[in-house]
Write an enzyme that holds these catalytic residues in place. Structure first.
Site, short mmCIF file in Angstrom:
data_model
loop_
_atom_site.label_atom_id
_atom_site.label_comp_id
_atom_site.label_asym_id
_atom_site.label_seq_id
_atom_site.Cartn_x
_atom_site.Cartn_y
_atom_site.Cartn_z
N ARG A 21 -4.77 10.93 3.48
CA ARG A 21 -3.82 12.04 3.48
C ARG A 21 -3.02 12.09 2.18
O ARG A 21 -2.09 12.88 2.05
CB ARG A 21 -2.86 11.88 4.67
CG ARG A 21 -3.58 11.84 6.01
CD ARG A 21 -2.61 11.60 7.15
NE ARG A 21 -1.70 12.73 7.32
CZ ARG A 21 -1.99 13.80 8.04
NH1 ARG A 21 -3.15 13.91 8.64
NH2 ARG A 21 -1.11 14.78 8.16
N ARG A 70 0.19 14.04 12.63
CA ARG A 70 1.01 13.83 11.44
C ARG A 70 1.08 15.17 10.71
O ARG A 70 0.41 15.38 9.70
CB ARG A 70 0.39 12.78 10.54
CG ARG A 70 0.47 11.36 11.08
CD ARG A 70 -0.08 10.38 10.06
NE ARG A 70 0.15 9.01 10.45
CZ ARG A 70 -0.15 7.97 9.69
NH1 ARG A 70 -0.71 8.14 8.52
NH2 ARG A 70 0.08 6.74 10.10
N VAL A 80 7.99 6.19 17.08
CA VAL A 80 7.69 6.83 15.80
C VAL A 80 6.45 7.70 15.89
O VAL A 80 6.46 8.86 15.47
CB VAL A 80 7.53 5.77 14.69
CG1 VAL A 80 7.17 6.42 13.36
CG2 VAL A 80 8.82 4.96 14.55
N LYS A 93 0.83 -1.20 0.00
CA LYS A 93 0.00 0.00 0.00
C LYS A 93 0.86 1.25 0.00
O LYS A 93 0.56 2.23 -0.70
CB LYS A 93 -0.90 0.00 1.25
CG LYS A 93 -1.71 1.27 1.45
CD LYS A 93 -2.57 1.19 2.68
CE LYS A 93 -1.81 1.50 3.95
NZ LYS A 93 -1.55 2.97 4.10
N ASN A 94 1.96 1.22 0.77
CA ASN A 94 2.79 2.41 0.92
C ASN A 94 3.66 2.70 -0.30
O ASN A 94 4.28 3.76 -0.36
CB ASN A 94 3.67 2.27 2.16
CG ASN A 94 2.86 2.32 3.44
OD1 ASN A 94 1.73 2.82 3.46
ND2 ASN A 94 3.40 1.79 4.52
N ARG A 131 -8.49 -0.41 4.24
CA ARG A 131 -7.50 0.54 3.73
C ARG A 131 -6.20 -0.16 3.37
O ARG A 131 -5.47 0.29 2.48
CB ARG A 131 -7.23 1.63 4.77
CG ARG A 131 -8.36 2.63 4.95
CD ARG A 131 -7.90 3.79 5.82
NE ARG A 131 -6.65 4.31 5.32
CZ ARG A 131 -5.64 4.72 6.09
NH1 ARG A 131 -5.73 4.64 7.40
NH2 ARG A 131 -4.53 5.19 5.55
N ASP A 172 4.38 -0.14 12.33
CA ASP A 172 3.19 -0.89 11.91
C ASP A 172 3.27 -2.36 12.32
O ASP A 172 2.25 -3.06 12.27
CB ASP A 172 3.00 -0.80 10.39
CG ASP A 172 2.47 0.55 9.97
OD1 ASP A 172 1.89 1.26 10.81
OD2 ASP A 172 2.64 0.91 8.79
N CYS A 178 -5.43 7.86 9.96
CA CYS A 178 -5.68 7.10 11.19
C CYS A 178 -5.41 7.96 12.42
O CYS A 178 -4.52 8.81 12.41
CB CYS A 178 -4.77 5.86 11.24
SG CYS A 178 -5.28 4.56 10.09
#
Length: 454
Positions: A113, A142, A348, A39-40, A434, A326, A137
């Site tokens: 975002r 952020r 983080v 996804k990233n 997501r 994550d 989220c």
């Protein structure tokens, strides 16, 4: 591939973010699941297609809601997105890129975002861009300051409006010297997507170097970009006048792979994660071994299981090549079944232990220290925002009525429910769409016992 704004259930029904599961746990998960592109990476590679003068092809695209959001945003900006010559592949044609009204952007962005990363490419193509209010989220602040500061250094003019932020580049964009205060993944992506066509050379210091960043660099190099990586998190980008389309198969989703691995540990099951690769998961695999898990590396994936009694560990999250933030949430579910005291230091994001409240409700012994733990040796530098979770186990989990708070925490709630004895009601599971493709299908294939309540 269908355009989803919600998730597709195991029985083929679509369900929105409020979807509820009844899960009957206490059964080991066994079988095989496949992971597709990360996804990233996929969502950022889709945005990069705007920069090309010819169509791009992106392969191994997961059918998740974040991809659907980016596809919608691309389409309202005039990019034609069609299915390619194989399942899970897109053709992205940017020939007719145009401005979109802020109401359209806001309507299609939802809680995502991702619109912030449209800025550099749109400034190059159209000379202007717009960012609506940004969601995401609820795992802590952020701020987009890193993004806006970088764009200003490239020569962008930033104007804050009641409806969002408008950016323009009346004199075009030029190379810049940028030093990130923290190796932010999003800010690094922003610089890469902006610098590749900015006039001159851009030097980015303290850059993120996650595998997904390296894969984005590979995408941009295929398009004609000139990007080099130097030691100590320094990336150099020489701007070029034009870029072409790319043909790229996305890197696998290591977050999803790690999630299924933790599910095998938590439920005392055995899960083969097809598509997972050793190199990108070295840090995670070391922790699996320390906690008493076992794994087998195969050419087409990795098999995860318990290797015996689970043992306590101390984990500190960090940017790559450290232990990913994550990964800690599904790992904590497994650590509730380890004998002894485990500690997870989250460095983080702040407020990322909120999901543990549901685990405590289910019988876990977890204490969150909102300001971290000051004593004890550390490898990762302490940060003011950090927290720590102390997990004592093993504790039997029992069914409960819980609500999903965010993407990774939500997956962890599902795995906790599958680990627990009795029935759990898990609400708001649609948010998991997501980042997890065909979650219900995969759970069913692994032998999970659940019903979709609507």
């Amino acid at each position: 591939m269908t355009l989803l704004n919600d998730i597709v259930s195991a029985d083929g029904r679509k369900g929105g973010s409020g979807e509820t599961l009844a899960i009957r746990g206490g059964r080991p998960l066994r079988g095989r699941v496949e992971v597709k592109g990360a996804k990233n990476l996929v969502t950022k590679a889709m945005v990069a297609a705007i920069l090309g003068e010819s169509p791009s092809i992106l392969r191994d695209v997961p059918d998740i809601s974040d991809v659907a959001v980016v596809r919608s945003l691309l389409e309202v900006h005039g990019v034609h997105v069609t299915d390619a010559d194989e399942p899970g592949a897109f053709v992205l044609d940017p020939a007719e890129v145009e401005s979109a009204h802020f109401e359209e952007i806001d309507a299609h962005a939802g809680a995502s975002r991702i619109p912030i990363l449209f800025c550099g490419p749109l400034l190059h193509r159209l000379g202007q861009a717009f960012i609506p209010d940004l969601g995401g989220c609820r795992i802590g602040d952020r701020p987009i300051d890193f993004h806006l500061d970088a764009l200003r250094k490239f020569g962008a003019v930033v104007e804050k409006l009641p409806s969002g932020i408008r950016l323009s580049a009346p004199n075009g964009l030029h190379g810049a010297n940028i030093h990130l205060p923290y190796p932010s993944v999003g800010a690094t992506e922003q610089v890469l997507l902006t610098a590749v066509r900015a006039a001159g050379v851009t030097e980015l210091r303290n850059a993120a170097i996650e595998p997904e960043i390296m894969d984005l660099i590979a995408v941009l190099q295929k398009m004609g970009a000139i990007i080099s990586y130097e030691p100590n998190r320094v990336i150099l980008i020489e701007g070029v006048d034009r870029l072409r389309g790319y043909d790229h198969r996305a890197i696998f989703d290591r977050n999803e792979a790690a999630s299924w691995a933790c599910a095998a540990l938590a439920t005392d099951g055995e899960i083969f994660v097809g598509g997972a690769k050793q190199q990108e998961m070295l840090t995670f695999l070391n922790v699996v071994r320390k906690v008493g898990g076992d794994f087998e590396i195969h050419e087409d994936g990795i098999l995860f299981r318990r290797g015996g009694e689970l043992k306590p560990v101390i984990v500190e999250t960090d940017v790559h090549p450290g232990f990913m933030t994550d990964w800690q949430q599904p790992l904590i579910v497994a650590l509730t079944q380890a004998t002894g005291e485990s500690i997870v230091h989250e460095t983080v994001y702040e407020n990322r232990f909120g999901f543990t409240q549901a685990l405590v409700q289910m019988g876990a012994d977890i204490v969150v220290h909102p300001h971290g733990l000051q004593e004890g040796p550390r490898r990762v530098p302490r940060r003011n925002l950090e927290q720590a979770a102390v997990i004592n186990g093993p504790t039997p989990l029992h069914g409960a009525d819980i609500t999903v708070p965010d993407l990774r925490g939500g997956y962890s709630h599902v795995i906790a429910a599958l680990t627990a004895e009795g029935e759990s009601i898990v609400r708001n599971v649609g948010i998991i769409s997501r980042g997890y493709e065909k979650l219900f299908d995969k759970l069913a294939a692994l032998g999970a016992d659940f019903d979709v309540l609507g």
